[in-house]
Design a protein around this motif. Structure first.
Motif, PDB file in Angstrom:
ATOM      1  N   PRO A  29       0.485  -1.018  -0.198  1.00  0.00           N
ATOM      2  CA  PRO A  29       0.045  -0.235   0.217  1.00  0.00           C
ATOM      3  C   PRO A  29       0.988   1.446  -0.122  1.00  0.00           C
ATOM      4  N   SER A  30       0.076   2.264  -0.092  1.00  0.00           N
ATOM      5  CA  SER A  30       1.143   3.530  -0.076  1.00  0.00           C
ATOM      6  C   SER A  30       0.467   3.969   1.599  1.00  0.00           C
ATOM      7  N   HIS A  31       1.754   4.683   2.213  1.00  0.00           N
ATOM      8  CA  HIS A  31       1.632   5.221   3.869  1.00  0.00           C
ATOM      9  C   HIS A  31       1.382   6.536   3.629  1.00  0.00           C
ATOM     10  N   HIS A  45      -1.141  17.494  -0.323  1.00  0.00           N
ATOM     11  CA  HIS A  45      -1.881  16.976   0.572  1.00  0.00           C
ATOM     12  C   HIS A  45      -1.484  15.243   0.820  1.00  0.00           C
ATOM     13  N   PHE A  46      -1.836  14.734  -0.703  1.00  0.00           N
ATOM     14  CA  PHE A  46      -1.095  13.344  -0.378  1.00  0.00           C
ATOM     15  C   PHE A  46       0.585  12.975  -0.366  1.00  0.00           C
ATOM     16  N   ASN A  47       1.853  13.496   0.659  1.00  0.00           N
ATOM     17  CA  ASN A  47       3.209  13.698   1.075  1.00  0.00           C
ATOM     18  C   ASN A  47       3.530  12.208   1.758  1.00  0.00           C
ATOM     19  N   MET A  48       3.280  11.349   0.865  1.00  0.00           N
ATOM     20  CA  MET A  48       3.913  10.372   1.738  1.00  0.00           C
ATOM     21  C   MET A  48       5.361  10.145   1.223  1.00  0.00           C
ATOM     22  N   LYS A  49       5.905   9.304   2.104  1.00  0.00           N
ATOM     23  CA  LYS A  49       6.954   9.626   2.443  1.00  0.00           C
ATOM     24  C   LYS A  49       7.917   7.887   2.717  1.00  0.00           C
ATOM     25  N   LEU A  83       5.528   9.308  -2.482  1.00  0.00           N
ATOM     26  CA  LEU A  83       5.654   7.637  -2.439  1.00  0.00           C
ATOM     27  C   LEU A  83       4.355   7.796  -2.733  1.00  0.00           C
ATOM     28  N   TRP A  84       3.303   7.768  -4.097  1.00  0.00           N
ATOM     29  CA  TRP A  84       2.470   7.769  -4.205  1.00  0.00           C
ATOM     30  C   TRP A  84       1.895   5.753  -4.475  1.00  0.00           C
ATOM     31  N   ASP A  85       1.008   5.339  -4.614  1.00  0.00           N
ATOM     32  CA  ASP A  85       0.775   3.616  -5.328  1.00  0.00           C
ATOM     33  C   ASP A  85       2.000   2.845  -6.062  1.00  0.00           C
ATOM     34  N   ASN A  86       2.983   2.012  -4.899  1.00  0.00           N
ATOM     35  CA  ASN A  86       3.144   0.877  -5.564  1.00  0.00           C
ATOM     36  C   ASN A  86       2.679  -0.399  -5.394  1.00  0.00           C
ATOM     37  N   SER A 134       3.888  10.187 -14.913  1.00  0.00           N
ATOM     38  CA  SER A 134       3.422   9.695 -14.286  1.00  0.00           C
ATOM     39  C   SER A 134       3.207   9.007 -13.248  1.00  0.00           C
ATOM     40  N   ILE A 135       1.604   8.343 -13.055  1.00  0.00           N
ATOM     41  CA  ILE A 135       1.780   7.918 -11.108  1.00  0.00           C
ATOM     42  C   ILE A 135       1.395   6.177 -11.678  1.00  0.00           C
ATOM     43  N   ASP A 136       0.980   5.608 -10.135  1.00  0.00           N
ATOM     44  CA  ASP A 136       0.004   4.340 -10.590  1.00  0.00           C
ATOM     45  C   ASP A 136       0.509   3.117 -11.119  1.00  0.00           C
ATOM     46  N   PRO A 137       2.208   2.774 -10.716  1.00  0.00           N
ATOM     47  CA  PRO A 137       2.375   1.463 -12.112  1.00  0.00           C
ATOM     48  C   PRO A 137       1.350   0.115 -11.365  1.00  0.00           C
ATOM     49  N   PHE A 220      -9.124   7.888 -14.574  1.00  0.00           N
ATOM     50  CA  PHE A 220      -8.442   8.861 -14.279  1.00  0.00           C
ATOM     51  C   PHE A 220      -7.540   8.231 -13.730  1.00  0.00           C
ATOM     52  N   GLU A 221      -7.369   7.363 -12.615  1.00  0.00           N
ATOM     53  CA  GLU A 221      -6.193   6.890 -12.784  1.00  0.00           C
ATOM     54  C   GLU A 221      -5.819   5.352 -11.703  1.00  0.00           C
ATOM     55  N   ALA A 222      -5.109   5.126 -11.047  1.00  0.00           N
ATOM     56  CA  ALA A 222      -5.731   3.469 -10.109  1.00  0.00           C
ATOM     57  C   ALA A 222      -6.047   2.137 -11.399  1.00  0.00           C
ATOM     58  N   SER A 223      -4.523   2.073 -11.912  1.00  0.00           N
ATOM     59  CA  SER A 223      -4.843   1.235 -13.225  1.00  0.00           C
ATOM     60  C   SER A 223      -4.728  -0.392 -12.349  1.00  0.00           C
ATOM     61  N   TRP A 269     -12.365  11.079  -0.739  1.00  0.00           N
ATOM     62  CA  TRP A 269     -12.304  11.853  -2.634  1.00  0.00           C
ATOM     63  C   TRP A 269     -11.806  10.015  -3.193  1.00  0.00           C
ATOM     64  N   THR A 270     -11.017   9.824  -2.969  1.00  0.00           N
ATOM     65  CA  THR A 270     -10.326   8.533  -3.668  1.00  0.00           C
ATOM     66  C   THR A 270     -10.461   7.612  -3.523  1.00  0.00           C
ATOM     67  N   THR A 271     -10.590   7.071  -4.801  1.00  0.00           N
ATOM     68  CA  THR A 271     -11.141   4.941  -4.615  1.00  0.00           C
ATOM     69  C   THR A 271      -9.830   4.495  -5.658  1.00  0.00           C
ATOM     70  N   HIS A 286      -9.399  -2.352  -1.578  1.00  0.00           N
ATOM     71  CA  HIS A 286      -9.478  -1.031  -1.127  1.00  0.00           C
ATOM     72  C   HIS A 286     -10.146  -0.300  -0.482  1.00  0.00           C
ATOM     73  N   HIS A 287      -9.623   1.255  -0.189  1.00  0.00           N
ATOM     74  CA  HIS A 287      -9.737   1.876   0.833  1.00  0.00           C
ATOM     75  C   HIS A 287     -10.580   3.277   0.697  1.00  0.00           C
ATOM     76  N   ASP A 288     -11.055   3.072   2.189  1.00  0.00           N
ATOM     77  CA  ASP A 288     -12.178   4.056   2.377  1.00  0.00           C
ATOM     78  C   ASP A 288     -11.449   5.307   3.123  1.00  0.00           C
ATOM     79  N   LEU A 298      -6.264  10.770   4.536  1.00  0.00           N
ATOM     80  CA  LEU A 298      -6.222   9.512   6.155  1.00  0.00           C
ATOM     81  C   LEU A 298      -6.699   8.209   5.569  1.00  0.00           C
ATOM     82  N   ARG A 299      -6.794   7.288   4.714  1.00  0.00           N
ATOM     83  CA  ARG A 299      -7.344   6.300   4.375  1.00  0.00           C
ATOM     84  C   ARG A 299      -7.100   4.869   4.914  1.00  0.00           C
ATOM     85  N   SER A 300      -7.718   4.184   5.041  1.00  0.00           N
ATOM     86  CA  SER A 300      -7.495   3.187   5.796  1.00  0.00           C
ATOM     87  C   SER A 300      -8.239   2.053   4.383  1.00  0.00           C
TER      88      SER A 300
HETATM   89  O1  FUB Z   1      -2.332   8.057  -3.454  1.00  0.00           O
HETATM   90  C1  FUB Z   1      -2.225   9.360  -3.870  1.00  0.00           C
HETATM   91  C2  FUB Z   1      -2.953   9.145  -5.062  1.00  0.00           C
HETATM   92  O2  FUB Z   1      -4.118   8.756  -4.587  1.00  0.00           O
HETATM   93  C3  FUB Z   1      -2.943   7.697  -5.848  1.00  0.00           C
HETATM   94  O3  FUB Z   1      -1.780   7.702  -6.202  1.00  0.00           O
HETATM   95  C4  FUB Z   1      -3.738   7.930  -6.218  1.00  0.00           C
HETATM   96  O4  FUB Z   1      -4.711   6.805  -7.375  1.00  0.00           O
HETATM   97  C5  FUB Z   1      -5.144   7.625  -5.944  1.00  0.00           C
HETATM   98  O5  FUB Z   1      -5.227   7.217  -4.818  1.00  0.00           O
END
Ligand code: FUB
Length: 323
Positions: A29-31, A45-49, A83-86, A134-137, A220-223, A269-271, A286-288, A298-300
């Protein structure tokens, strides 16, 4: 397991990529954490490290093992921030973690980090993948070939590219212009570079036309890619319309024909998700943002069983549970 369950209640984690390695289920997951950065459309605001890895052998009744921090931003030589979705893939005794990260120019690139174990620690390469953006590999393996699906709009910067070239100025199509597609690319034999130019992941409607920019079900994202009954299921988030949707094709490159909604909007907002088969059942990870009271950064993590009908259509799951 028809009722969704939170699987890491003690910390905020999101964007779960899930794989089975040696019979065990691994979650990448992302943290999430609260860095104090204000919410904006760039996703600052998604400033994961850093990243953790989780594993278990019984997702329904067992507990997860937290393998701790397996890669962090300060270890990555080309790092800027976020560091977003890995996702992680296996080949010839090594595990390869693919991650999006902004470089020192604040441009998202995809990086690779390598480990001997599925639970890390992962050692990053000195540079990002050449030609990546871009993102979300999300990695899909078939017959020894590995494909990466990637891309995301808005903060994910996909609107800055066309035909794999950076545009002089970003362009977001609107109305009945064709929607921006995700990308798919085969990885090199050493798993560390692209083996070809990325291709567009084309999603067609029932009449064979590419989905339009104003279609609420466009990418949009999250392939994510999985295979079921010989068909290729490309699934993704619709971002600002907050659904997880899917399309079916006959090979990993597509084209894919739009099918329907996997998950209706969740709180937050995100899924973002992954779909895997484990011990004879299919699951949607998934997360919410319910546990954080709706704080979108701050998702779980959650898991719920996923079912198909006789024709192989995914039965839609409700994103919010009835009280
Ligand atoms: O977690 C950061 C970003 O939010 C992800 O890369 C997107 O897919 C969305 O979940």
């Amino acid at each position: 397991m028809k009722t969704p369950k939170y699987i890491v209640p003690e910390d905020y984690m999101a964007d779960p990529s899930v794989h089975i390695f040696d019979g065990k289920l691994y979650i990448y997951p992302s943290h999430d954490w609260d860095s104090g950065i204000e919410e904006n459309d760039n996703g600052d605001h998604f400033n994961m490290k850093d990243y953790h890895v989780f594993s278990c052998e019984d997702i329904e009744n067992g507990t997860l093992t937290d393998h701790g921090v397996v890669l962090s931003v300060e270890q990555i030589p080309w790092a800027g921030r976020q560091l977003w979705d890995n996702d992680v893939a296996y080949k010839d005794g090594k595990y390869y973690m693919y991650f999006p990260l902004k470089d020192k120019n604040d441009t998202f690139r995809l990086g690779v980090a390598v480990s001997d174990k599925p639970y890390g620690p992962f050692i990053p390469e000195a540079d990002p993948i050449r030609g990546s953006y871009s993102i979300d590999p999300a990695v899909f393996e078939e017959d020894g070939a590995h494909y990466i699906y990637f891309g995301g709009l808005w903060g994910g910067q996909l609107q800055r590219y066309k035909d794999n070239k950076a545009l002089e100025s970003a362009y977001l199509p609107h109305g009945d212009e064709v929607a921006i597609p995700a990308r798919v690319v085969r990885l090199s034999e050493d798993m560390k570079q692209f083996a070809e130019e990325p291709h567009a992941v084309v999603i067609l409607d029932g009449e064979g036309n590419p989905l339009k920019a104003d279609d609420p079900h466009r990418f949009f994202e999250a392939s994510w890619m999985h295979k079921y009954n010989g068909k290729y299921y490309f699934s993704y988030s619709t971002g600002d319309t907050h659904m997880l949707c899917y399309a079916i094709g006959d090979n990993p490159y597509g084209p894919f024909t739009y099918q329907g909604v996997i998950l209706t909007p969740v709180v937050g907002w995100t899924t973002h998700h992954s779909i895997v088969e484990y011990k004879g059942k299919w699951y949607l990870f998934h997360h919410d943002s319910v546990p954080s009271g709706g704080t979108t950064w701050l998702r779980s993590l959650k898991v719920v069983e996923l079912e198909y009908d006789q024709e192989g259509r995914i039965i839609t799951i409700e994103g919010t549970e009835k009280q």
